[in-house]
Design an enzyme around this catalytic site. Structure first.
Site, PDB file in Angstrom:
ATOM      1  N   GLN A   2     -44.479   3.121  88.933  1.00 11.20           N
ATOM      2  CA  GLN A   2     -44.027   1.838  89.459  1.00 11.20           C
ATOM      3  C   GLN A   2     -43.102   2.086  90.641  1.00 11.20           C
ATOM      4  O   GLN A   2     -42.260   2.983  90.610  1.00 11.20           O
ATOM      5  CB  GLN A   2     -43.293   1.047  88.377  1.00 11.20           C
ATOM      6  N   HIS A  73     -43.658  -3.377  91.914  1.00 11.37           N
ATOM      7  CA  HIS A  73     -42.810  -4.265  91.122  1.00 11.37           C
ATOM      8  C   HIS A  73     -42.499  -5.485  91.988  1.00 11.37           C
ATOM      9  O   HIS A  73     -41.656  -5.442  92.878  1.00 11.37           O
ATOM     10  CB  HIS A  73     -41.524  -3.539  90.733  1.00 11.37           C
ATOM     11  N   GLY A  74     -43.195  -6.586  91.693  1.00  8.74           N
ATOM     12  CA  GLY A  74     -42.985  -7.828  92.423  1.00  8.74           C
ATOM     13  C   GLY A  74     -42.339  -8.887  91.565  1.00  8.74           C
ATOM     14  O   GLY A  74     -42.521 -10.084  91.831  1.00  8.74           O
ATOM     15  N   ALA A  75     -41.601  -8.473  90.547  1.00 12.03           N
ATOM     16  CA  ALA A  75     -41.042  -9.392  89.547  1.00 12.03           C
ATOM     17  C   ALA A  75     -39.526  -9.242  89.459  1.00 12.03           C
ATOM     18  O   ALA A  75     -38.903  -8.450  90.164  1.00 12.03           O
ATOM     19  CB  ALA A  75     -41.680  -9.108  88.183  1.00 12.03           C
ATOM     20  N   TYR A  78     -36.392  -8.588  92.275  1.00 14.40           N
ATOM     21  CA  TYR A  78     -36.258  -7.497  93.236  1.00 14.40           C
ATOM     22  C   TYR A  78     -36.880  -7.923  94.574  1.00 14.40           C
ATOM     23  O   TYR A  78     -37.319  -9.065  94.736  1.00 14.40           O
ATOM     24  CB  TYR A  78     -36.842  -6.218  92.660  1.00 14.40           C
ATOM     25  N   GLY A 222     -42.712  -3.562  76.038  1.00 13.02           N
ATOM     26  CA  GLY A 222     -41.597  -2.730  76.477  1.00 13.02           C
ATOM     27  C   GLY A 222     -40.588  -2.529  75.373  1.00 13.02           C
ATOM     28  O   GLY A 222     -40.386  -1.431  74.877  1.00 13.02           O
ATOM     29  N   ARG A 223     -39.947  -3.621  74.928  1.00 10.84           N
ATOM     30  CA  ARG A 223     -38.855  -3.494  73.958  1.00 10.84           C
ATOM     31  C   ARG A 223     -39.330  -2.922  72.629  1.00 10.84           C
ATOM     32  O   ARG A 223     -38.605  -2.149  71.995  1.00 10.84           O
ATOM     33  CB  ARG A 223     -38.184  -4.862  73.764  1.00 10.84           C
TER      34      ARG A 223
END
Length: 269
Positions: A2, A73-75, A78, A222-223
């Site tokens: 990423q 990463h477009g979220a 950022y 993820g978590r």
């Protein structure tokens, strides 16, 4: 691999450099440890060209290192996100204003990554209604339906779409993301023919439902991967999952990183 640029989410006290963004609009509130966010510099055309070249060099390094592909990463507030959404992007040139203009820089970066890796080895992560880092767009359906159609024309490998997660909405100044788009992947599915990856606040059950109904092609976690070192085996066998301890996220050290237990089935049963 990423790849991303933090933009206004970076802090000069941490980086030693002026932070940049689409516009001189600061994140409201504090960074960790009660460090107030600072006003970023609105990027000039020269800044935009420099960052484009930095993305290219980063992609070249990733390819040289042997990575199979790259995800932009477009979220999550950022830099790419800061150009896309009008809650931040207040520009009046060809990189701001209309949806087409706000998508220009993100698509330029995607084209650079495609140039390095090829379209089938490039993906992007998006959070159309995410509120993390003080993000908002006034019309996310219009914005992301256009953006996904442009990505579809480029034939990129996949788009990862984050579902609403209201834990990130507390204390912010906008309506919750769920009120704008309750089901992000389902709403945007028609605009992208390639692989849709759904993400954010999923359980194995809700992920399976999304796949079975054709809302998404892949679900990612993820978590649960953080809190379950044997996550795949637990899902395969229907074993209970460890809950995560959010207070240990992003803080370093062993706690919350290497101390979650593996599941031990009762062999006496």
């Amino acid at each position: 691999m990423q790849i991303y640029h933090a933009g206004r989410a970076a802090h000069p006290k941490q980086t030693g450099e002026q932070n940049l963004s689409s516009s001189a609009t600061a994140i409201r509130g504090n960074l960790r440890k009660n460090l107030p966010h600072v006003q970023p510099k609105e990027m000039t055309k020269e800044d935009i060209e420099l960052v484009r070249q930095q993305f290219k060099q980063g992609a070249l390094y990733a390819k040289e290192a042997g990575f199979d592909g790259i995800e932009l990463h477009g979220a999550n507030g950022y830099l790419i996100d800061q150009f896309l959404r009008d809650g931040v992007n207040q520009r009046t040139d060809e990189y701001g204003g209309s949806i087409e203009n706000r998508c220009r820089f993100p698509l330029e970066v995607m084209d650079i990554l495609i140039e390095v890796f090829g379209a089938k080895r490039v993906g992007i992560k998006l959070s159309p209604v995410g509120r993390f880092q003080d993000m908002y767009d006034s019309d996310p359906v219009a914005l992301y339906s256009y953006f996904l159609q442009q990505l579809d024309k480029r034939g990129v490998s996949y788009v990862q779409l984050m579902e609403p997660h209201e834990a990130y909405a507390s204390g912010l100044h906008y309506e919750t993301g769920e009120k704008q788009i309750a089901e992000v992947s389902k709403t945007l599915r028609p605009y992208f023919k390639g692989t849709i990856m759904t993400n954010n606040n999923l359980t194995p059950e809700t992920a399976a439902k999304a796949l079975n109904e054709g809302i998404a092609d892949i679900a990612c976690f993820g978590r649960y991967f953080i809190s379950n070192p044997d996550f795949v085996e637990r899902v395969q066998n229907g074993w209970p999952l460890n809950e995560w301890d959010a207070s240990t996220f992003y803080v370093g050290g062993e706690k919350g990183y290497a101390d979650y237990p593996f599941y031990k089935p009762d062999v006496s049963l």
